[in-house]
Design an enzyme around this catalytic site. Sequence first.
Site, mmCIF file in Angstrom:
data_model
loop_
_atom_site.group_PDB
_atom_site.id
_atom_site.type_symbol
_atom_site.label_atom_id
_atom_site.label_comp_id
_atom_site.label_asym_id
_atom_site.label_seq_id
_atom_site.Cartn_x
_atom_site.Cartn_y
_atom_site.Cartn_z
ATOM 1 N N GLU A 16 0.891 -1.129 -0.073
ATOM 2 C CA GLU A 16 -0.090 -0.034 0.010
ATOM 3 C C GLU A 16 0.841 1.275 0.062
ATOM 4 O O GLU A 16 1.647 1.527 0.786
ATOM 5 C CB GLU A 16 -0.852 0.069 1.193
ATOM 6 C CG GLU A 16 -1.848 1.102 1.387
ATOM 7 C CD GLU A 16 -2.506 1.092 2.563
ATOM 8 O OE1 GLU A 16 -3.775 1.967 2.724
ATOM 9 O OE2 GLU A 16 -2.429 0.604 3.617
ATOM 10 N N LYS A 63 -9.642 2.139 -2.216
ATOM 11 C CA LYS A 63 -10.006 1.509 -1.027
ATOM 12 C C LYS A 63 -11.263 1.737 -0.792
ATOM 13 O O LYS A 63 -11.635 3.044 -0.139
ATOM 14 C CB LYS A 63 -8.836 2.253 -0.152
ATOM 15 C CG LYS A 63 -8.662 1.530 1.263
ATOM 16 C CD LYS A 63 -7.558 2.047 1.985
ATOM 17 C CE LYS A 63 -7.419 1.699 3.495
ATOM 18 N NZ LYS A 63 -6.216 2.146 4.112
ATOM 19 N N CYS A 100 -5.769 -3.000 2.326
ATOM 20 C CA CYS A 100 -5.373 -2.695 3.813
ATOM 21 C C CYS A 100 -6.612 -2.880 4.685
ATOM 22 O O CYS A 100 -6.797 -3.977 4.972
ATOM 23 C CB CYS A 100 -4.765 -1.263 3.869
ATOM 24 S SG CYS A 100 -3.816 -1.523 5.775
#
Length: 422
Positions: free
Chosen positions: A151, A226, A263
Amino acid sequence: MESNSSKQEKVLSENGKAEITASESSKDGSICGFESLHRLLEASLSPLIFQEVSRLLIGLNCGRPLGTISLSDSSKALSSKHDFDLQAYSFCADKESLRAPRIVRAGLIQNSIALPTTESFFDQKKAIFQKVAPIIEAAGASGVNILCLQEAWMMPFAFCTREKRWCEFAEPVDGESTQFLQEFAKKYNMVIVNPILERDIKHGETLWNTAVIIGNHGNIIGKHRKNHIPRVGDFNESTYYMEGNTGHPVFETAFGRIGINICYGRHHPLNWLAFGLNGAEIVFNPSATVGELSEPMWPIEARNAAIANSYFVGSINRVGTEVFPNPFTSGNGKPPHADFGHFYGSSHFSAPDASCTPSLSRHKDGLMISDMDLNLCRQLKDKWGFRMTARYDMYADLLARYVKPDFEPQVISDPLLHKNTA
């Protein structure tokens, strides 16, 4: 500087067993001088006991211990020269009568930053590119088909600071990092997942946490943003970018169908589920997380997702401790501090049959490579029947009611619970 091997010798007793105490734990990010828990156990236990412990900790692939892959001398030379951990394993599937094996070689890169955060942004970014390049070269020389970086790999993980100057690292989807990786994609016929801080020029320069999927011809296949932004501890990421608006896309590449669960999304089971419902065969989880917060969860969540959704998972975590020029606070009573904590690396692959690879180093850069037969995905769907036994209609009904303001939980109380029976 004391070598890693000399540290290991200090924690081994005369009979070769590791004697571990809290005071002996290394402060360099290793586990008492060892790269990972797997390496510590290997050095501490007899071969027979270690084999049994490994069976319980990382499982068996199709009833057998996970196989290892012999890599090229050039890959090993790059690992030695640039001091990064290099590991390679093979997941097999049962032989089928009507389908040939579908072997894909995937790779994960974890890395620390290359310069102090006090250096110019230009120099920091350039140094990261230079540091990661030989690891990508090793992946290419090893025949990796799909490669995923961590990330926001192209910058320090400054999302703890709340300082807006770090937004300078943001790039368009076709920006510097993508152009850098496109050359490797073309050179090695390799799909590359490029997680960046995205600057959306067409929508008022809005910022997103984005993964750009680069095809094996160097083309841009698409992007995913995300979905979930943490609000815990030092993770002040909502200061920088929005929750994603791309849904749960699965990208059909030359080597298989892949999804990207960025994540914090790994903490949300429905996020994992959605990629599976859209047909993913491999889901990558590029991450940046620190030991104090999440390490006990790290080997569990991705492995559970692989099992529950019958796909492979590649978990990538950055490594090292990043110190920033100005102290910041967490809003949790801790005094101001200038670092986020230790990013513990430990990147690994998980398979749908509950087996997984050992982890990369907890404190060094690394490249994890895995061969995986994608036929295993369907075989595990057939075996467990999760898709056929799930009750999506019931879940959908509950969720449809839950998102409404007048939702009432389905709770049935004991009629005697609040009655005076005296």
